[in-house]
Design an enzyme around this catalytic site. Structure first.
Site, PDB file in Angstrom:
ATOM      1  N   LYS B 117      79.092  39.827   9.883  1.00 48.17           N
ATOM      2  CA  LYS B 117      77.632  39.877   9.966  1.00 48.17           C
ATOM      3  C   LYS B 117      77.239  41.334   9.778  1.00 48.17           C
ATOM      4  O   LYS B 117      77.569  42.184  10.611  1.00 48.17           O
ATOM      5  CB  LYS B 117      77.134  39.352  11.321  1.00 48.17           C
ATOM      6  N   GLY B 178      65.904  41.049  19.975  1.00 47.62           N
ATOM      7  CA  GLY B 178      65.658  41.124  21.413  1.00 47.62           C
ATOM      8  C   GLY B 178      64.202  40.999  21.814  1.00 47.62           C
ATOM      9  O   GLY B 178      63.880  41.052  22.999  1.00 47.62           O
ATOM     10  N   ALA B 205      67.751  36.676  14.959  1.00 46.74           N
ATOM     11  CA  ALA B 205      67.022  37.676  15.749  1.00 46.74           C
ATOM     12  C   ALA B 205      65.574  37.285  16.018  1.00 46.74           C
ATOM     13  O   ALA B 205      64.903  36.673  15.190  1.00 46.74           O
ATOM     14  CB  ALA B 205      67.036  39.058  15.087  1.00 46.74           C
ATOM     15  N   GLY B 206      65.133  37.657  17.196  1.00 47.10           N
ATOM     16  CA  GLY B 206      63.735  37.490  17.580  1.00 47.10           C
ATOM     17  C   GLY B 206      63.404  36.164  18.233  1.00 47.10           C
ATOM     18  O   GLY B 206      62.282  35.960  18.687  1.00 47.10           O
ATOM     19  N   ASN B 227      71.033  35.613  20.668  1.00 47.91           N
ATOM     20  CA  ASN B 227      71.872  36.199  21.706  1.00 47.91           C
ATOM     21  C   ASN B 227      71.075  36.418  22.988  1.00 47.91           C
ATOM     22  O   ASN B 227      71.254  35.735  23.981  1.00 47.91           O
ATOM     23  CB  ASN B 227      72.468  37.524  21.191  1.00 47.91           C
ATOM     24  N   THR B 228      70.108  37.362  22.919  1.00 40.96           N
ATOM     25  CA  THR B 228      69.395  37.775  24.132  1.00 40.96           C
ATOM     26  C   THR B 228      68.727  36.603  24.846  1.00 40.96           C
ATOM     27  O   THR B 228      68.736  36.536  26.081  1.00 40.96           O
ATOM     28  CB  THR B 228      68.323  38.819  23.771  1.00 40.96           C
TER      29      THR B 228
END
Lengths: 351, 278
Positions: B117, B178, B205-206, B227-228
């Site tokens: 990635k 994040g 993301a986001g 992830n976050t």
């Protein structure tokens, strides 16, 4: 545990009839264990491979006694051990300022402050004036904060030196430095293995989590209590050490490399304290350091008993916060056979 | 939109560089309260692919000898390997082409996979991709035999250049890393989907809450990487499960061919011939 019933280790029939205990490792875990066993009347020998106690990863600890703040991210058992340990430190060593702790976030990270507040208790919300009333030097810098009035902090190096002196002076603990705990010839009825990451030779699920810290010196700013600065990637704390010294910590990296401090980590830590107050930009860097915290896969501490050895390990980021409470349990396990499933279950979170 | 496999079923795998995987949720491994909770969250998510950051967790071997076998992060990486999921190493935090390429090479050695990635970060506050560096690094890595998963924006021209550089997967952001803001530019993401009907596209993301992920899947995206949103949830394991369900729901809804929105009410029961009461 190999046995399914409580088993008391027999003290031999000696003149003093005291249990002979050898503690291996003179960090915060070993020293508090020495204290707990000595208080139960054991004859304790503490063996430390370095020249003095408290020189392992305890040396680099923040010394925050903040069970409520830790409750935000750690499991409830950590807070439970923390309350007991907080009381222990207050009555055992001098200089444990009961100033509470402060959690702040820059304006753009206020969502993190709200989340922090949702996940714990024992705090009050402060506005800018409230923050300035506690820490005048932070006047005008933050609009919102959390104050945890019942928390405290200590200086780990002084605290462990004071505890060592107390053990030797008041409890007759025999201190042997620069020796290998498994090569000394004195007989022992039980060994308490407090070696931290070095015990990985027998505790295969231990891993290292590297932490880097620094100490700054500034006369331009004073703080009375630890301040945590929230940030999505780089949460930082700053602990006043007195005489213009501030301990800044700490990174948390999944590797077991001792001692190498990177520029990037320093940049992040310094950037965060500079955001707390620009005076830190002019502060003198007194010390930088790094060591490796011993941790089990769930980041929770453990007592493990194997034969005549009790392992006290996996204290991760919670050495000062958890060690005294674990030490008391280790002594009760040895003397009374009491079981503590909350810290003894070898695999209560299977990886 | 015809090229999207509407006849497929949920059991139909998504394919990245010839590798078929069952789950359309890709999970990051950073910032969890503990490795044990990470492990449980991955199991609860049913994810088949996890991303692992090398830059932050690698030790001296990385700094001193890029070719050498890095040892410092071994125990964490071993824990990841033991989960039996496919590892997608990432170059998170890399800011230059050189840094990203070096990190990718180390990852290939460490995890024995050509997958990477690719992140080349251009801006500190938003962690926005440096798309120029990204295209260059993608070209270098593709030539070197890597199978690149580029973290990019929804910009069509950048996407075309990435494909020309050899990328067979694109991973546009929903919002800054994040931030948890969801799909900031639905129009742009739809255009990208329409522009590359046959290419695996992953929203990366986001994403903040499961409804964001479901929306991406309903839009026709092949998978979601996050992830976050899981790691920083109060209960990461439960949140991982919630995301897995949302992604399944969004995918199934897409395949089921949703109705079109309309301006007027449309009764769901007939009104003609209804008895008049009172």
């Amino acid at each position: 545990m190999t046995s399914n019933h409580a088993e008391t280790i027999q003290a031999p029939n000696r003149a003093a009839n005291a249990m002979r205990v050898r503690i291996v490792g003179g960090g915060v875990a070993g020293l508090t264990c020495a204290h707990a066993f000595a208080q139960r009347g054991a004859q304790v020998t503490l063996v430390e491979r370095k020249a003095a106690t408290g020189q392992g990863c305890s040396w680099y600890a923040g010394g925050m006694l903040a069970p409520w703040c830790e409750r935000e991210s750690a499991e409830p058992i950590i807070a439970e051990l923390g309350f007991e340990s907080l009381a222990y430190w207050r009555e055992t060593v001098p200089d444990v300022p009961n100033e509470g702790s402060l959690v702040l976030a820059p304006a753009r990270d206020l969502p993190d402050l709200r989340r922090f507040s949702r996940r714990t208790e024992g705090y009050e919300w402060l506005d800018g004036a409230g923050i300035a009333a506690l820490e005048p030097d932070l006047d005008g810098r933050f609009e919102q904060g959390l104050f945890f009035p019942t928390e405290a902090h200590l200086e780990p190096r002084k605290a462990l030196a004071a505890l060592t002196a107390k053990l030797v002076g008041e409890h007759g603990v025999i201190l042997r430095t620069e020796e290998d705990g498994f090569e000394v010839s004195d007989a022992a009825d039980i060994v308490i293995d407090c070696r931290g990451l070095a015990a990985r030779d027998t505790l295969s699920d231990l891993r290292g989590v590297k932490g880097e810290m620094l100490v700054l010196y500034s006369t331009e700013i004073s703080l009375k209590r630890p301040v945590r600065m929230l940030h999505p990637r780089i949460p930082v704390y700053i602990v006043p050490r007195g005489d213009g010294h501030f301990m800044i910590g700490a990174t948390s990296l999944e590797n077991d490399e001792r001692g190498r401090v990177t520029g990037r980590s320093m940049l992040e830590l310094l950037g965060a304290v500079y955001a707390l107050h620009p005076a830190f930009g002019e502060a003198e860097i007194v010390e930088i350091g790094a060591d490796v915290r011993p941790a089990f896969p769930d980041n929770l501490p453990r007592l493990r008993r194997r034969g005549d050895t009790i392992y006290v390990n996996g204290l991760y980021r919670h050495g000062f916060l958890a060690a005294p409470a674990l030490a008391r349990r280790a002594a009760e396990l040895a003397f009374d056979g009491t079981q503590f499933p909350e810290v003894m279950d070898e695999d209560h979170r299977q990886w | 939109m015809d090229a999207i496999n509407r006849t497929g079923t949920l059991a139909d795998p998504v394919e990245f560089y010839g590798t078929k995987v069952g789950s359309r949720l890709l999970l990051g491994t950073a910032q969890y309260p503990s490795p044990a909770i990470l492990g449980e969250a991955i199991r609860a998510s049913s994810a088949d692919i996890v991303t692992v950051s090398l830059r932050r967790e690698s030790g001296a071997a990385k700094a001193g000898q890029p070719g050498g076998a890095p040892l410092a992060g071994q125990s964490f990486w071993q824990l990841i390997r033991d989960l039996g999921v496919k590892v997608l190493p990432n170059t998170a935090g890399c800011k230059t082409v050189k840094e990203a390429v070096t990190t990718a090479q180390m990852a290939r050695e460490l995890f024995d996979t050509p997958w990477v990635k690719l992140e080349v970060i251009g801006e500190d506050d938003t962690l926005q991709p440096d798309v120029f560096g990204l295209v260059e690094a993608a070209r270098i890595l593709s030539r070197d035999g890597f199978q690149v998963f580029p973290y990019t924006t929804e910009d069509l021209v950048v996407a075309e250049k990435l494909v020309a550089a050899g990328c067979e997967v694109l991973m546009p952001w929903g919002a800054p890393i994040g931030s948890g803001r969801g799909l900031n530019n639905p129009y742009g993401l739809r255009s990208l989907r329409a522009h590359f009907p046959g290419l695996p596209l992953v929203v990366d993301a986001g994403v903040g809450v499961p409804s964001h992920a479901a929306a991406a899947m309903e839009m026709g995206y092949d998978a979601v990487l996050l992830n976050t949103a899981v790691a920083k949830a109060g209960d990461p394991v439960r949140m991982a499960r919630a995301f897995a369900r949302a992604i399944e729901a969004g995918r199934e809804a897409l395949i089921a061919d949703p109705m079109e929105a309309r301006d007027m009410a449309a009764p769901s029961t007939p009104v003609m011939g209804r008895a008049v009461l009172g």
